[in-house]
Write an enzyme that holds these catalytic residues in place. Structure first.
Site, PDB file in Angstrom:
ATOM      1  CG  ASP A  21      -0.276  -0.047   2.535  1.00 22.02           C
ATOM      2  OD1 ASP A  21       0.684  -0.840   2.678  1.00 22.02           O
ATOM      3  OD2 ASP A  21      -0.676   0.689   3.447  1.00 22.02           O
TER       4      ASP A  21
ATOM      5  CD  GLU B 236       4.180   0.923   7.077  1.00 21.14           C
ATOM      6  OE1 GLU B 236       4.948   1.280   7.994  1.00 21.14           O
ATOM      7  OE2 GLU B 236       3.824   1.702   6.160  1.00 21.14           O
TER       8      GLU B 236
END
Length: 375
Positions: free
Chosen positions: A68, A133
């Protein structure tokens, strides 16, 4: 075009804003499966995670990372489309180039090369990759680690490929991180007219002495591995928007980045004592983002130092500075955890970028680390 650059371009071109993965993990798992890894999808809620392992013996070396990225921000500020990566003058531009799709490409290609060259390597190699994250990180790495712990699968060495370098690749690597503790405070007052303060209670005025004391407090002096604990106000809100109204309450959000000299209970107690001393009417809640952790010099640190010395020609610096990472979820299991990646100068910024040569050298560093640990 090198394998690392080709893969980095493919990954950056996928719009994987947290918690979306945009099929980045499917791409990685397909390649890892071809290299002899057993791959597991471990999705929790909206978050995509995978665990891939080659081998059953110990020691277990794990690459950890995230697919991400943060939102690109105003597109008109970018020199090129953040999700259509471009190379200009030897520099790769795109969201995630440094944080951390370039690193994902480097660790994947280094592993594939190592497996080709050392098909009968000792121990095991694993990948732990999440799409959460950059977000709230509740259904990402922490959930995968819980799954591994429940079935007795232990990581011995973990390399989190976060962008750790400052001026040149490999000049700094993180062997620990400070803890992060967030406080959410509401100070209650009494709303009223600014011309009649005797009939109201201004929570801003009431909180000001406590805020001054909180900011002036020496929480600790750090130690040989950690800088002193810091207190920072992240948000402060009060008022109705009208210029003639004393607000009825104040809301504050603050953060402690704390060393191993403190723990959350001590911080709670000291903050409460300061607030109580001012006689405030308040409510306070806490959210712990992560405990501090430290990896002492050992096999993992030694292997990374040697690989950097061979590829870059200098000695690296160990540091615990900066924010938190998913290493905070892995270290408590007993694993040695290290963070090593490209320069962090442009992460989360417009026109995020990384030098193409930097990715090639990072791939070589990762490859040499694998040889030293499992070759």
């Amino acid at each position: 075009m090198t394998e690392t650059l080709e893969l980095a371009l493919d990954l950056i071109g996928r719009r994987s804003i947290t918690p979306d993965d945009a099929s980045c993990q499917a791409l990685m798992m397909g390649r890892l499966g071809a290299a002899g890894f057993r791959c597991e999808n471990l999705r929790f809620g909206e978050v995509y995670n995978f665990w891939a392992r080659r081998g059953d013996a110990s020691p277990l070396f794990c690459f950890a990372g995230h697919t991400d990225v943060v939102p690109p921000g105003p597109l008109d500020k970018w020199a090129s489309d953040p999700f259509a990566p471009e190379i200009r003058d030897g520099i790769l531009y795109g969201r995630g180039a440094a944080d951390m799709k370039g690193s994902l490409a480097a660790m994947q290609v280094a592993t594939e090369r190592f497996v080709r060259d050392h098909p009968d390597h000792r121990g095991s190699i694993a990948f732990l990759v999440t799409s959460d994250e950059e977000g709230i990180a509740k259904d990402g790495t922490v959930r995968v680690v819980e799954t591994l712990e429940a079935r007795g699968e232990k990581i011995d060495w973990c390399l989190v490929a976060e962008p750790s370098s400052v001026d040149v690749l490999g000049d700094v690597m993180k062997n620990g991180r400070r803890g992060s503790l967030n406080g959410f405070l509401t100070v209650k007052g009494k709303q009223g007219h600014v011309a009649y303060p005797q009939l109201a209670l201004n929570p801003l005025h009431a909180f000001a002495p406590a805020l001054a004391e909180l900011t002036a407090e020496v929480w600790d002096r750090g130690n040989e591995f950690f800088p002193p604990t810091s207190f920072q106000v992240a948000n402060l809100n009060a008022g109705t928007g009208a210029e003639n109204v004393i607000p009825g309450e104040l809301k504050a959000q603050f953060n402690f980045r704390f060393s191993t000299e403190l723990n959350e209970e001590i911080i709670h107690r000291r903050v409460t004592a300061i607030l109580d001393k001012q006689g405030l009417d308040y409510e306070l809640t806490w959210r712990l983002s992560g405990q501090p952790f430290l990896t002492q010099p050992g096999e993992l640190v030694t292997a990374a130092q040697a690989a950097i010395r061979e590829v870059m020609g200098f000695e690296t610096e160990l540091s615990t500075s900066g924010g938190t990472s998913d290493g905070r979820f892995i270290a408590p299991t007993g694993a040695q955890v290290l963070e090593l990646g490209p320069r962090n100068a442009t992460i989360h910024q417009v026109n995020e970028c990384v030098e193409v040569e930097e990715l090639e050298r990072l791939t070589e560093i990762f490859y040499r680390m694998l040889i030293k640990l499992l070759g």
